[in-house]
Design a protein around this motif. Structure first.
Motif, PDB file in Angstrom:
ATOM      1  N   TRP A  60      63.860  17.540  -9.321  1.00 22.32           N
ATOM      2  CA  TRP A  60      65.153  17.645  -8.664  1.00 22.32           C
ATOM      3  C   TRP A  60      65.580  16.332  -8.000  1.00 22.32           C
ATOM      4  O   TRP A  60      66.696  16.205  -7.515  1.00 22.32           O
ATOM      5  CB  TRP A  60      65.112  18.757  -7.611  1.00 22.32           C
ATOM      6  N   LEU A  83      68.957  17.660  -6.645  1.00 23.92           N
ATOM      7  CA  LEU A  83      69.615  18.667  -7.470  1.00 23.92           C
ATOM      8  C   LEU A  83      69.346  20.033  -6.843  1.00 23.92           C
ATOM      9  O   LEU A  83      68.198  20.455  -6.737  1.00 23.92           O
ATOM     10  CB  LEU A  83      69.058  18.607  -8.892  1.00 23.92           C
ATOM     11  N   ASN A 167      66.827  20.393 -15.340  1.00 23.66           N
ATOM     12  CA  ASN A 167      65.764  20.222 -14.346  1.00 23.66           C
ATOM     13  C   ASN A 167      65.739  21.367 -13.344  1.00 23.66           C
ATOM     14  O   ASN A 167      66.773  21.931 -12.984  1.00 23.66           O
ATOM     15  CB  ASN A 167      65.955  18.914 -13.594  1.00 23.66           C
ATOM     16  N   GLU A 168      64.548  21.651 -12.853  1.00 18.35           N
ATOM     17  CA  GLU A 168      64.391  22.676 -11.815  1.00 18.35           C
ATOM     18  C   GLU A 168      65.047  22.197 -10.519  1.00 18.35           C
ATOM     19  O   GLU A 168      64.754  21.105 -10.031  1.00 18.35           O
ATOM     20  CB  GLU A 168      62.912  22.948 -11.566  1.00 18.35           C
ATOM     21  N   PRO A 169      65.944  22.998  -9.927  1.00 15.88           N
ATOM     22  CA  PRO A 169      66.593  22.569  -8.676  1.00 15.88           C
ATOM     23  C   PRO A 169      65.690  22.798  -7.470  1.00 15.88           C
ATOM     24  O   PRO A 169      64.692  23.523  -7.536  1.00 15.88           O
ATOM     25  CB  PRO A 169      67.838  23.457  -8.611  1.00 15.88           C
ATOM     26  N   LEU A 170      66.056  22.173  -6.364  1.00 13.22           N
ATOM     27  CA  LEU A 170      65.334  22.298  -5.099  1.00 13.22           C
ATOM     28  C   LEU A 170      66.060  23.306  -4.216  1.00 13.22           C
ATOM     29  O   LEU A 170      67.247  23.134  -3.930  1.00 13.22           O
ATOM     30  CB  LEU A 170      65.266  20.942  -4.400  1.00 13.22           C
TER      31      LEU A 170
END
Length: 306
Positions: A60, A83, A167-170
């Motif tokens: 992220w 992100l 992408n994996e978000p935060l």
């Protein structure tokens, strides 16, 4: 023959030169101190707390670039962001100011900013800076020479991307989240390496209690105007992290402060030149509802935000 007509202009020129010299003298005396502050060596923390990082572990983490404004910088990077949704990035409001979205890009999956063949760059279609920051009136520009500087609250912004990232978000810290003071945290930035290389590095630290954060800001001194006499701020707006050293530099503004896998802070400011001062972060829980509202109201490619 009288030469009064010649003497008068000469006297006038001498008067102008004297006044000019009086006005310039403080600047000439002040300049060496500014040069000294700008050229202070950034101290490297202990190696066991400080190491290269990878976006594979922090997917992220993104860099925010200004390719039109800074075409010669590595990736034209100026700030950092996180992100928080496939189409949205949170960063500091001062990183975007009143920029045109078309002049911004978000760079993901790039550990070394000089390696422009890696990662992906995505355009920005819309942005929102918190109005409490954007509309703040700082008052007299040199007030820091005679009193502490009041800092604008809400240094936080949302960028909408032209297309979604996989992408994996935060996750955001919740609005009702407990204060993270005393909690261990990881800080990430592209100017944390010992050699000041544009590579992603990690630094372990600790969130500091509010009273200490404010005391350290109050006591901060800078040679660079206007913050000669410290700074003060709303504790609801900011928190700080430190292990006895300044951890982030200016171009890592917007960098996420992460505790227990959540975004609790966004790098906002440094109070002074003393490297024992903490790094200060916008408190995400205070603005979580404002952020989430913009994220939920937008989708990739949106050109406006409420």
């Amino acid at each position: 023959m009288s030469d009064g007509g010649t003497r008068a202009p000469r006297r006038g020129r001498r008067w102008v030169l004297r006044v000019g010299g009086i006005l310039l003298a403080p600047l000439v005396l002040y300049a060496p101190f500014v040069v000294w502050e700008y050229n202070l060596d950034f101290p490297a923390p202990p190696s066991d707390e400080h190491a290269a990082a990878s976006t594979e572990d922090y997917p992220w983490l993104v860099a925010i670039s200004y390719p039109e404004q800074y075409p010669d910088k590595p990736s034209a990077k100026g700030c950092v962001g996180a992100l928080v949704a496939p189409h949205a990035v949170v960063t500091a409001a001062h990183c975007v100011g009143r920029s045109n979205p078309s002049g911004l890009e978000v760079v993901a999956d790039r550990d070394d900013l000089e390696d422009e063949g890696s990662g992906v760059s995505v355009g920005v279609s819309a942005l929102w800076g918190h109005p409490d920051f954007m509309n703040f009136d700082p008052g007299f520009a040199l007030r820091g020479t005679y009193q502490a500087v009041e800092l604008a609250p809400a240094d936080i912004a949302v960028l909408v991307l032209e297309e979604e990232l996989p992408n994996e978000p935060l996750p955001l810290a919740a609005a009702d989240a407990d204060s993270p003071e005393g909690e261990p945290t990881s800080l990430l930035g592209y100017r944390l390496s010992p050699d000041d290389e544009p590579r992603l590095w990690r630094q372990w630290s600790t969130v500091v209690d509010d009273e200490t954060c404010q005391e350290r800001a109050d006591s901060a001194r800078r040679m660079i105007l206007p913050q000669w006499h410290g700074a003060y701020y709303d504790n609801d707006a900011y928190l700080c992290a430190s292990d006895g050293r300044t951890l982030l530099r200016g171009s890592d503004s917007g960098s996420p402060l992460v505790v227990d896998g959540e975004l609790v802070g966004v790098a906002a400011f440094g109070a002074g030149a003393d490297f024992s001062l903490p790094s200060y972060f916008t408190r995400v829980s205070t603005y979580a509802e404002d952020i989430q509202e913009r994220v939920d109201a937008s989708s990739a490619g949106a050109t406006s935000l409420p």
